[in-house]
Write a protein that holds these residues in place. Sequence first.
Motif, PDB file in Angstrom:
ATOM      1  N   ASN A  83      -4.312   5.918  -3.562  1.00 37.98           N
ATOM      2  CA  ASN A  83      -3.398   4.786  -3.348  1.00 37.98           C
ATOM      3  C   ASN A  83      -2.408   4.643  -4.499  1.00 37.98           C
ATOM      4  O   ASN A  83      -1.304   4.133  -4.315  1.00 37.98           O
ATOM      5  CB  ASN A  83      -4.202   3.493  -3.189  1.00 37.98           C
ATOM      6  N   LYS A  86       1.326   5.697  -4.116  1.00 38.13           N
ATOM      7  CA  LYS A  86       2.317   4.995  -3.302  1.00 38.13           C
ATOM      8  C   LYS A  86       3.561   4.683  -4.134  1.00 38.13           C
ATOM      9  O   LYS A  86       3.474   4.256  -5.281  1.00 38.13           O
ATOM     10  CB  LYS A  86       1.734   3.689  -2.761  1.00 38.13           C
ATOM     11  N   ASN A 106      -0.146  17.149   7.728  1.00 38.57           N
ATOM     12  CA  ASN A 106      -0.611  16.289   8.833  1.00 38.57           C
ATOM     13  C   ASN A 106       0.096  16.626  10.146  1.00 38.57           C
ATOM     14  O   ASN A 106       0.512  15.766  10.917  1.00 38.57           O
ATOM     15  CB  ASN A 106      -0.414  14.810   8.487  1.00 38.57           C
ATOM     16  N   SER A 132       6.669   9.367   4.450  1.00 40.43           N
ATOM     17  CA  SER A 132       6.262   8.832   5.752  1.00 40.43           C
ATOM     18  C   SER A 132       5.099   9.595   6.375  1.00 40.43           C
ATOM     19  O   SER A 132       4.440   9.086   7.290  1.00 40.43           O
ATOM     20  CB  SER A 132       7.452   8.863   6.719  1.00 40.43           C
ATOM     21  N   ARG A 135      -0.936   9.869   4.155  1.00 39.08           N
ATOM     22  CA  ARG A 135      -1.946   8.836   4.392  1.00 39.08           C
ATOM     23  C   ARG A 135      -2.593   8.517   3.041  1.00 39.08           C
ATOM     24  O   ARG A 135      -3.470   9.250   2.575  1.00 39.08           O
ATOM     25  CB  ARG A 135      -2.990   9.332   5.386  1.00 39.08           C
ATOM     26  N   TYR A 136      -2.178   7.442   2.432  1.00 38.39           N
ATOM     27  CA  TYR A 136      -2.662   7.081   1.104  1.00 38.39           C
ATOM     28  C   TYR A 136      -4.092   6.551   1.189  1.00 38.39           C
ATOM     29  O   TYR A 136      -4.438   5.776   2.078  1.00 38.39           O
ATOM     30  CB  TYR A 136      -1.750   6.052   0.467  1.00 38.39           C
ATOM     31  N   GLU A 138      -6.594   8.202   1.956  1.00 40.79           N
ATOM     32  CA  GLU A 138      -7.311   8.895   3.024  1.00 40.79           C
ATOM     33  C   GLU A 138      -7.148  10.405   2.880  1.00 40.79           C
ATOM     34  O   GLU A 138      -6.384  10.890   2.046  1.00 40.79           O
ATOM     35  CB  GLU A 138      -6.773   8.465   4.394  1.00 40.79           C
ATOM     36  N   ASN A 140      -5.783  13.957   3.981  1.00 41.99           N
ATOM     37  CA  ASN A 140      -4.614  14.544   4.616  1.00 41.99           C
ATOM     38  C   ASN A 140      -4.900  16.016   4.859  1.00 41.99           C
ATOM     39  O   ASN A 140      -5.680  16.638   4.131  1.00 41.99           O
ATOM     40  CB  ASN A 140      -3.387  14.403   3.723  1.00 41.99           C
TER      41      ASN A 140
END
Length: 570
Positions: A83, A86, A106, A132, A135-136, A138, A140
Amino acid sequence: MKRLPISLFLLLLCTTQALTQEISIPLQGNWKFKVGINAEALQPNFNDSLWATINVPETWDTQNGFIGFNGLALYRKTVLIPNEAKGKILYLALGRIGGTDEVYWNGRKIGFTGSVKELDYFTERIYPIPDSLIRYGESNRLAVRVFTNESGGGIYQGVGKNRDVVGIYTKTALRMATREPSQKAQTNQRELIFGIIKMMDQALQKKQLQLYFDFLSDDYFNSGTNKEEQKLFAQGLAVSLQKYRLSYRDFEVYQVSDSVWIADYDTELDLDSTSLNGFYMTGHDERFFKKEGNTIREIGNQSRFFEISIRSAYMRGLVKTLIYLPPSYQKNQSWLYPVLYLLHPQNATPEVFRDARFDIIADSLTANGKMSEMVVVMPSDNGSLFTTPKDSSRSFEYFLFEELTDFISNDYRISPKKDFHAISGISWGATAAFFSALKLKSGQEYFSSVSGVMPQPNRRFTKREIDGDSAGYWDTYNSVRLALNSKSMAIKGAKYLFVSPKTDSYTKSTDALQQALLKRGASSKFIVKPGTASFDFWVNELGTVLEFHTQNFKDATKKNASKTFPKKNQ
């Protein structure tokens, strides 16, 4: 006039809040791997638990289960992006890949290099990851599809000092991994240089050229372009910039010394909404600035070893070319220099010479008096093997003599005399150097000396996209036949040197070439040295060929009754 990088298209929207925490996610080690098409495995939810495990970076054809393999294969890796990442722009650094690659994040393609017809073994793969798609916090899924029909395929070499690092980085972390200047400038210095860049580029948009010129140092030199040439380029650029919106992305400034800084940023460029819709482009650039008195001015990268792109009708597109300029090039404006054309191996690009640190080798030999100052030109074959393919879709040979040599002579201070023109190459490039010098009348008239490291004079296998499966195609490029059939004046008018490792499988054919040259009364030398046909061998022997051409150029200087290289008025 030489072209600059994309920098002068630029104006970027800079994030005002500094993001000090860097991200570095190592990816070297075990990856999932499977040969074949595997299109469904590009999707993020695909189950690859039964796939083989393979080490990265390392060629796939040296690893258990895949020894000798070439073809199409897919790598997969699960990556956790924290996270904390970000708001930061992340870059995927895969290093060098043997063949052509497509990279998926992804399930979405985020980059590619090369093509099935034009494999690329030496371009360093660094791709930005679109925010975009991430997936922060999470998992990938990263998928890399690679194709090659040659040996040494796959993700074989990383980045960094030991070429063993693969990973995901923020910009500063990536610069640290690749050993580039990475000390961030102080906030006031960063904002000052950002303001200067913004002012310079806005001056171009408003056609306030004198304001732009005021921020160019008299010592400006950027990839072969000096201040006066840059001023001419800027005048043309100012016309086209008016219709664009320019914005900055991921802007940062790094300290090189107490008085020198690098501005490193990405570019976003799009047409004004009142113009054509849909046009958008991005790019990356570095701009160098120095404090001169009480003013900070742009000085360029000061590089004498740089890349240019030459538009070619014969090659039907752009041909990337590396240029090396000698140490005195900027100081001795009246000198005309010798020129050496240096051809890369098969399945490579001129980047192989950057990887070998050619500029450091050449500068060191020059400083030690073992190498005369010369301009060295390293063109890409663009997958043509330096030939004219059977279908005549393009022609490197005619590009060389009707476009490249003219371009180099017009843009750089090159002696017009044949005695100061030479050609050399590595591996297949050594073979190409020979047939380039003798196959066409242009080559016979242009080059006075030919050399090569690890030559392989006679091709033993076909390449469909070049020869159309015609076994007879390569007869016209047979080096021994060329040596025996060329005019006596052409053969005796040049000097030849070939260097081979003792264990090279092509030693016998190279010896046959040497015998053919001796039979024709040519001045030639064939040296066999301990070692194997490898990158390290030819890097070590670059000095041998540079010293060979140095002696020839010195002999030519004496023959032309000049104590120095020819001057402009000679």
